[in-house]
Scaffold this motif. Structure first.
Motif, PDB file in Angstrom:
ATOM      1  N   PHE A 170       0.797  -0.955   0.347  1.00 24.44           N
ATOM      2  CA  PHE A 170       0.429  -0.086   0.074  1.00 24.44           C
ATOM      3  C   PHE A 170       0.840   1.070   0.414  1.00 24.44           C
ATOM      4  N   ARG A 171       0.127   2.275  -0.001  1.00 24.89           N
ATOM      5  CA  ARG A 171       0.882   3.277  -0.376  1.00 24.89           C
ATOM      6  C   ARG A 171       0.477   4.984  -0.064  1.00 24.89           C
ATOM      7  N   PHE A 172       0.888   5.923   0.743  1.00 28.80           N
ATOM      8  CA  PHE A 172       0.129   6.792   0.377  1.00 28.80           C
ATOM      9  C   PHE A 172       0.782   8.063   0.318  1.00 28.80           C
ATOM     10  N   ALA A 173       0.314   8.888  -0.778  1.00 32.08           N
ATOM     11  CA  ALA A 173       1.758   9.710  -1.184  1.00 32.08           C
ATOM     12  C   ALA A 173       1.418  10.931  -1.598  1.00 32.08           C
ATOM     13  N   PRO A 174       1.143  11.811  -0.582  1.00 35.75           N
ATOM     14  CA  PRO A 174       1.027  12.992  -0.700  1.00 35.75           C
ATOM     15  C   PRO A 174       1.796  13.793  -0.699  1.00 35.75           C
ATOM     16  N   SER A 175       1.573  15.368  -1.495  1.00 37.04           N
ATOM     17  CA  SER A 175       2.226  15.912  -2.092  1.00 37.04           C
ATOM     18  C   SER A 175       2.385  17.311  -0.953  1.00 37.04           C
ATOM     19  N   PRO A 176       3.437  17.571  -0.646  1.00 41.04           N
ATOM     20  CA  PRO A 176       3.849  18.861   0.560  1.00 41.04           C
ATOM     21  C   PRO A 176       3.831  20.139  -0.285  1.00 41.04           C
TER      22      PRO A 176
ATOM     23  N   ILE B  16       6.471  11.262  -1.710  1.00 42.89           N
ATOM     24  CA  ILE B  16       6.426  12.216  -0.835  1.00 42.89           C
ATOM     25  C   ILE B  16       6.378  13.258  -2.560  1.00 42.89           C
ATOM     26  N   GLU B  17       5.087  13.348  -3.131  1.00 41.84           N
ATOM     27  CA  GLU B  17       5.082  13.731  -4.625  1.00 41.84           C
ATOM     28  C   GLU B  17       5.179  15.259  -4.810  1.00 41.84           C
ATOM     29  N   ASP B  18       6.682  15.598  -4.900  1.00 40.25           N
ATOM     30  CA  ASP B  18       7.298  16.959  -5.004  1.00 40.25           C
ATOM     31  C   ASP B  18       7.864  17.681  -5.864  1.00 40.25           C
TER      32      ASP B  18
ATOM     33  N   SER C 163       5.207  14.767 -14.966  1.00 45.49           N
ATOM     34  CA  SER C 163       3.616  15.246 -14.638  1.00 45.49           C
ATOM     35  C   SER C 163       3.117  14.195 -13.278  1.00 45.49           C
ATOM     36  N   TYR C 164       1.983  14.953 -12.836  1.00 48.33           N
ATOM     37  CA  TYR C 164       1.170  13.940 -11.719  1.00 48.33           C
ATOM     38  C   TYR C 164       1.442  12.823 -12.488  1.00 48.33           C
ATOM     39  N   HIS C 165       0.336  12.184 -13.200  1.00 45.80           N
ATOM     40  CA  HIS C 165       0.292  11.077 -13.853  1.00 45.80           C
ATOM     41  C   HIS C 165       1.284  10.302 -14.547  1.00 45.80           C
TER      42      HIS C 165
ATOM     43  N   SER D 225       4.853   9.960 -13.193  1.00 40.92           N
ATOM     44  CA  SER D 225       5.085  10.375 -12.031  1.00 40.92           C
ATOM     45  C   SER D 225       4.086   8.687 -11.350  1.00 40.92           C
ATOM     46  N   VAL D 226       2.862   8.617 -10.823  1.00 44.08           N
ATOM     47  CA  VAL D 226       2.408   8.121 -10.481  1.00 44.08           C
ATOM     48  C   VAL D 226       2.545   6.559 -10.610  1.00 44.08           C
ATOM     49  N   VAL D 227       2.211   6.293 -12.133  1.00 46.47           N
ATOM     50  CA  VAL D 227       2.551   4.834 -12.322  1.00 46.47           C
ATOM     51  C   VAL D 227       3.826   4.446 -12.980  1.00 46.47           C
TER      52      VAL D 227
ATOM     53  N   ASP E  60     -11.403  11.809  -5.178  1.00 46.54           N
ATOM     54  CA  ASP E  60     -11.457  13.012  -6.355  1.00 46.54           C
ATOM     55  C   ASP E  60     -10.414  12.636  -7.298  1.00 46.54           C
ATOM     56  N   LEU E  61     -10.023  11.383  -7.314  1.00 49.37           N
ATOM     57  CA  LEU E  61      -8.931  10.884  -8.051  1.00 49.37           C
ATOM     58  C   LEU E  61      -9.743   9.355  -9.136  1.00 49.37           C
ATOM     59  N   TYR E  62     -11.099   9.336  -9.079  1.00 48.16           N
ATOM     60  CA  TYR E  62     -11.501   8.465  -9.627  1.00 48.16           C
ATOM     61  C   TYR E  62     -11.572   8.630 -11.367  1.00 48.16           C
TER      62      TYR E  62
ATOM     63  N   SER F 297      -9.569  21.406   1.068  1.00 46.47           N
ATOM     64  CA  SER F 297      -8.660  22.306   1.057  1.00 46.47           C
ATOM     65  C   SER F 297      -7.500  22.383   1.441  1.00 46.47           C
ATOM     66  N   LYS F 298      -6.420  22.465   1.239  1.00 48.07           N
ATOM     67  CA  LYS F 298      -5.207  22.556   1.906  1.00 48.07           C
ATOM     68  C   LYS F 298      -4.856  23.730   2.819  1.00 48.07           C
ATOM     69  N   SER F 299      -5.876  24.909   1.939  1.00 45.56           N
ATOM     70  CA  SER F 299      -5.593  26.616   2.916  1.00 45.56           C
ATOM     71  C   SER F 299      -6.370  26.295   3.901  1.00 45.56           C
TER      72      SER F 299
HETATM   73  N1  GLU Z   1      -0.078  13.180  -4.500  1.00 45.52           N
HETATM   74  C1  GLU Z   1      -1.253  13.227  -5.044  1.00 45.52           C
HETATM   75  C2  GLU Z   1      -2.243  14.348  -3.744  1.00 45.52           C
HETATM   76  O1  GLU Z   1      -1.543  14.307  -3.028  1.00 45.52           O
HETATM   77  C3  GLU Z   1      -2.152  11.662  -5.004  1.00 45.52           C
HETATM   78  C4  GLU Z   1      -1.700  10.790  -5.749  1.00 45.52           C
HETATM   79  C5  GLU Z   1      -2.280   9.501  -5.316  1.00 45.52           C
HETATM   80  O2  GLU Z   1      -2.581   9.145  -4.516  1.00 45.52           O
HETATM   81  O3  GLU Z   1      -2.169   8.902  -6.380  1.00 45.52           O
HETATM   82  O4  GLU Z   1      -3.559  14.701  -4.525  1.00 45.52           O
END
Ligand code: GLU
Length: 294
Positions: free
Chosen positions: A9-15, A45-47, A208-210, A212-214, A230-232, A267-269
């Motif tokens: 499993f993974r958790f992939a937040p953007s800082p 870390i999706e930076d 790009s996001y797509h 690097s995620v794959v 939201d990422l469906y 939202s992050k803000s």
């Molecule tokens: N880094 C993305 C975000 O923070 C999530 C990417 C993913 O879970 O595929 O929204």
């Protein structure tokens, strides 16, 4: 007999902001599912967005997750340290003539769309509501493209989604787990066409996001992608990239979103639901779990 490999499993937040209750739910759910299956939990870390990601936000991620009692494997993969790997995949798509240099600036795109909409024709939008990229650059001849690049024109590499779809032998599907038990899956038809010609790599950063995620889900052997609803729709585009690049497809579970008091996505803000803010206000990790329904 071989024992089956442990699920990953993974958790992939953007800082690019502080973690909030929505992130807490996602991270805690991943941790719980991994633990229940004797699986591994990776933190990524999706930076890649160098204009918005900061070391302070990254430090905040480690602090907040540790506070919640989440344990992840080390070393943490930081996307900014793996640009050469993404660039190699980009090169594959360039060689396959599935990406093209897209030269239109934001302002040019806006003006083009306004012109079309002024004639009463609605411009198509992607599932997030952003207008699709105009087709104009796709018709440029190879010579014109070369000349513009030699002249120093700014461009991003965009996927020729139609051309990519035309290379498929059959429609693409991904496996979506029905619920948190992760016992059953349904096959969901991928609809990458809904996103149009997405950015695959930018001028200042070769990914790009797509992409690097794959790339990372494959390189890290991720078997279960558990992330927000939201990422469906984005999964359809990511499934297409996996297919074009010959990467394995994990199973997906898109979980419910934690909504704010106004019923909207957090939202992050928004400070009120920020984990650091809740901690400062004396809220305990156990209370956070209750607040997100875990
Ligand atoms: N880094 C993305 C975000 O923070 C999530 C990417 C993913 O879970 O595929 O929204």
């Amino acid at each position: 007999m071989n024992t089956p490999a442990a699920p990953v499993f993974r958790f992939a937040p953007s800082p690019n902001g502080e973690l909030h209750l929505g992130h807490a739910y996602s991270a805690l759910l991943n941790a719980r599912l991994a633990q229940a299956r004797a699986g591994r939990l990776l933190l990524r870390i999706e930076d890649i967005d160098i204009t918005r990601c900061t070391p302070q936000f990254e430090a905040g991620i480690y602090r907040d997750l540790a506070w919640l009692g989440i344990e992840w494997e080390l070393p943490v993969r930081r996307q900014s340290e793996h640009l050469a790997e993404y660039e190699a995949l980009l090169q594959k798509l360039i060689d396959a003539e599935l990406v093209y240099p897209a030269f239109m600036s934001r302002g040019e795109i806006r003006a083009h769309i306004a012109e079309v909409e002024a004639t009463g024709r609605p411009w198509p939008r992607d599932p997030d509501g952003a207008p699709l990229y105009p087709a104009a650059d796709k018709t440029l001849s190879g010579a014109k493209r070369r000349r513009r690049i030699e002249d120093g024109a700014a461009f991003a590499w965009r996927l020729d989604t139609q051309a990519a779809l035309a290379r498929l032998e059959a429609p693409l599907f991904w496996n979506e787990f029905s619920d948190e038990t992760l016992l059953d899956t349904r096959a969901i038809e991928a609809r990458p066409q809904d996103w149009g010609d997405v950015v695959i790599a930018r001028r200042e950063i070769p990914t790009s996001y797509h992409l690097s995620v794959v790339a990372d889900d494959a390189l890290q052997g991720v078997t279960h992608v558990v992330r927000g609803r939201d990422l469906y729709a984005a999964t359809g585009m990511q499934r297409l990239l996996q297919s074009l690049l010959g990467l394995p497809a994990p199973g997906y579970f898109h979980h419910r979103l934690i909504l704010g008091a106004d019923g909207r996505k957090l939202s992050k803000s928004e400070n009120a639901s920020g984990l650091a803010e809740l901690r400062r206000a004396g809220v305990s990790p156990a209370e956070v779990r209750r607040m997100v329904g875990l």
